[in-house]
Design a protein around this motif. Structure first.
Motif, mmCIF file in Angstrom:
data_model
loop_
_atom_site.group_PDB
_atom_site.id
_atom_site.type_symbol
_atom_site.label_atom_id
_atom_site.label_comp_id
_atom_site.label_asym_id
_atom_site.label_seq_id
_atom_site.Cartn_x
_atom_site.Cartn_y
_atom_site.Cartn_z
ATOM 1 N N SER A 76 -0.910 -10.854 9.166
ATOM 2 C CA SER A 76 0.072 -9.855 8.748
ATOM 3 C C SER A 76 -0.421 -9.150 7.499
ATOM 4 O O SER A 76 -0.822 -9.792 6.525
ATOM 5 C CB SER A 76 1.419 -10.529 8.464
ATOM 6 N N LEU A 77 -0.375 -7.824 7.518
ATOM 7 C CA LEU A 77 -0.753 -7.048 6.337
ATOM 8 C C LEU A 77 0.346 -7.073 5.283
ATOM 9 O O LEU A 77 0.159 -6.557 4.186
ATOM 10 C CB LEU A 77 -1.068 -5.605 6.745
ATOM 11 N N ASN A 78 1.476 -7.672 5.644
ATOM 12 C CA ASN A 78 2.585 -7.853 4.697
ATOM 13 C C ASN A 78 2.794 -9.342 4.395
ATOM 14 O O ASN A 78 3.921 -9.827 4.291
ATOM 15 C CB ASN A 78 3.865 -7.225 5.250
ATOM 16 N N HIS A 79 1.681 -10.044 4.253
ATOM 17 C CA HIS A 79 1.704 -11.466 3.921
ATOM 18 C C HIS A 79 2.441 -11.669 2.588
ATOM 19 O O HIS A 79 2.337 -10.826 1.690
ATOM 20 C CB HIS A 79 0.260 -11.958 3.806
ATOM 21 N N PRO A 80 3.174 -12.768 2.435
ATOM 22 C CA PRO A 80 3.936 -12.976 1.180
ATOM 23 C C PRO A 80 3.079 -12.983 -0.073
ATOM 24 O O PRO A 80 3.524 -12.553 -1.139
ATOM 25 C CB PRO A 80 4.592 -14.349 1.401
ATOM 26 N N ILE A 116 -7.847 0.972 -1.282
ATOM 27 C CA ILE A 116 -7.076 0.197 -0.310
ATOM 28 C C ILE A 116 -7.122 -1.278 -0.673
ATOM 29 O O ILE A 116 -6.114 -1.986 -0.619
ATOM 30 C CB ILE A 116 -7.606 0.429 1.117
ATOM 31 N N ILE A 117 -8.303 -1.762 -1.058
ATOM 32 C CA ILE A 117 -8.443 -3.150 -1.488
ATOM 33 C C ILE A 117 -7.505 -3.433 -2.657
ATOM 34 O O ILE A 117 -6.805 -4.445 -2.695
ATOM 35 C CB ILE A 117 -9.901 -3.449 -1.876
ATOM 36 N N ALA A 118 -7.481 -2.519 -3.626
ATOM 37 C CA ALA A 118 -6.621 -2.695 -4.800
ATOM 38 C C ALA A 118 -5.146 -2.594 -4.433
ATOM 39 O O ALA A 118 -4.316 -3.363 -4.923
ATOM 40 C CB ALA A 118 -6.976 -1.653 -5.860
ATOM 41 N N GLY A 119 -4.817 -1.646 -3.569
ATOM 42 C CA GLY A 119 -3.414 -1.411 -3.228
ATOM 43 C C GLY A 119 -2.793 -2.497 -2.378
ATOM 44 O O GLY A 119 -1.578 -2.694 -2.398
ATOM 45 N N LEU A 158 0.826 -1.206 0.000
ATOM 46 C CA LEU A 158 0.000 0.000 0.000
ATOM 47 C C LEU A 158 0.858 1.253 0.000
ATOM 48 O O LEU A 158 0.506 2.271 -0.613
ATOM 49 C CB LEU A 158 -0.922 -0.009 1.231
ATOM 50 N N LYS A 159 1.985 1.185 0.658
ATOM 51 C CA LYS A 159 2.879 2.339 0.747
ATOM 52 C C LYS A 159 3.408 2.759 -0.623
ATOM 53 O O LYS A 159 3.823 3.900 -0.823
ATOM 54 C CB LYS A 159 4.045 2.022 1.692
ATOM 55 N N GLN A 160 3.372 1.849 -1.585
ATOM 56 C CA GLN A 160 3.917 2.136 -2.917
ATOM 57 C C GLN A 160 2.989 2.989 -3.775
ATOM 58 O O GLN A 160 3.409 3.502 -4.815
ATOM 59 C CB GLN A 160 4.199 0.815 -3.644
#
Length: 360
Positions: A91-95, A201-204, A74-76
């Motif tokens: 984790s919101l940073n799931h692989p 947000i869903i897309a990102g 999302l940060k990108q």
């Protein structure tokens, strides 16, 4: 965006509150409204304290965009929220992350396809993201719970309010096998314009957004267009040409804004999961796979001027993203996709995951 500019200018959120107003006025792009708000920084701190108390009450985590747990995907994106509220254990940073969205007026076909997609995804153990709405969204969440996958509901309200209320029980289950995410503060009144903002947000958050069913004018099509604009992968399930809720998905495929999803192998190849795209076997005199095939000679007379401009760009690079090809070849982005598709059909270029292309 203003929040990110302020933190960049000041160095940290704390430094903003310590910085003299006269220095803040030197910041580029600051208008009279913002300057007026800066004069009430103590009031902002008071409101922030209230939000912190509410977050503690609802056992929610506050993720500022500099927080290590803030979603990296999302940060990108340029319009990512500066602040997120999160409750859950995933984790919101799931692989691997997949968004599945679609119409609220789903058909039996759409329901069955959504469950099958999630079922087939089990071997990859991805995080399933959707919007907790009626229709395809809630089927995606419930299917993820059924098949043991973590799932995140990205909602348009604050975390103190589950909308629609009919999905409250599912949302509670998701807290034990995923979570709920929002950019809205607690106690805020829900407005229709919050839903399109939620869709970004869903897309990102996702590596790929899959649209199962959706009319030509629907929220799921907005999500697809946003994801496509972010250079994210988009897939759409082909549908009955006489069905209204397949009009949007078929349109996305027809206009090449989405790759058709017909089976799990389509997704695996698009994202190259588990090396689904095996590199070609190299012969004794073949080039290295990490370099463009410089031994292949193409005749400019065999191509249009625009096609040759693309070939020249790819001759100078290895893997190139479609946006970079567009500006380097000086060809509008709305024309580049069809030109690349024609070159791919003719065996000149190869499409790669991440909207990249390579010269063969």
């Amino acid at each position: 965006m203003l929040t990110k500019q302020l933190v960049s200018f000041c160095g940290s959120p704390k430094a903003f509150f310590d910085m003299p107003l006269a220095r803040l006025e030197l910041m580029n792009g600051i208008g009279p409204g913002a300057l007026k708000a800066f004069k009430n920084r103590n009031e902002a701190l008071r409101k922030a304290e209230v939000v912190l108390q509410q977050a503690e009450k609802y056992e929610a985590q506050i993720l500022f965009y500099t927080h290590p747990d803030y979603p990296k995907r999302l940060k990108q994106i340029a319009d990512a929220p500066s602040l997120l509220f999160y409750k859950g254990n995933a984790s919101l940073n799931h692989p691997k992350t997949i968004s599945i969205v679609g119409t609220r007026k789903l058909t039996r076909y759409g329901e069955a396809v959504t469950e099958k997609i999630v079922h087939d995804l089990q071997k990859h153990d991805p995080l399933i993201i959707s919007g907790l709405a009626y229709g395809i969204d809630i089927v995606a969440h419930r299917s993820a719970l059924k098949y043991g996958l973590q799932t995140i509901g990205t909602i348009a309200s604050g975390l103190d309010m589950i909308y629609p209320a009919a999905h409250k029980k599912t949302a509670e289950q998701m807290l034990e096998q995923g979570g709920l995410l929002s950019e809205k503060i607690f106690g805020i009144e829900l407005h229709p314009q919050f839903f399109p903002a939620r869709n970004r947000i869903i897309a990102g958050l996702a590596d790929c957004t899959i649209i199962v069913e959706g009319a030509l004018k629907s929220g799921s099509l907005i999500t697809a267009e946003i994801a496509y604009g972010y250079n994210k992968e988009v897939m759409a399930v082909p549908g009955n040409i006489t069905s209204e809720v397949s009009g949007g998905t078929n349109y996305l495929i027809k206009t090449q804004q989405a790759v058709p999803y017909t089976c799990i192998e389509d997704l695996e190849q698009l994202l190259n999961w588990d090396n689904a795209l095996q590199p070609p076997q190299l012969g004794l005199f073949a080039d290295s796979p990490t370099k463009p095939n410089q031994l292949t000679q193409y005749d400019p007379n065999d191509f249009s001027q625009e096609e040759w401009a693309i070939i020249e760009v790819l001759q100078q690079n290895n893997d190139e993203m479609i946006d970079n090809i567009s500006w380097k070849a000086q060809i509008p982005i709305n024309q580049i996709a069809s030109l690349l598709l024609n070159l791919e059909f003719n065996g000149v270029v190869k499409s790669l995951p991440g909207k990249k292309f390579r010269l063969l």
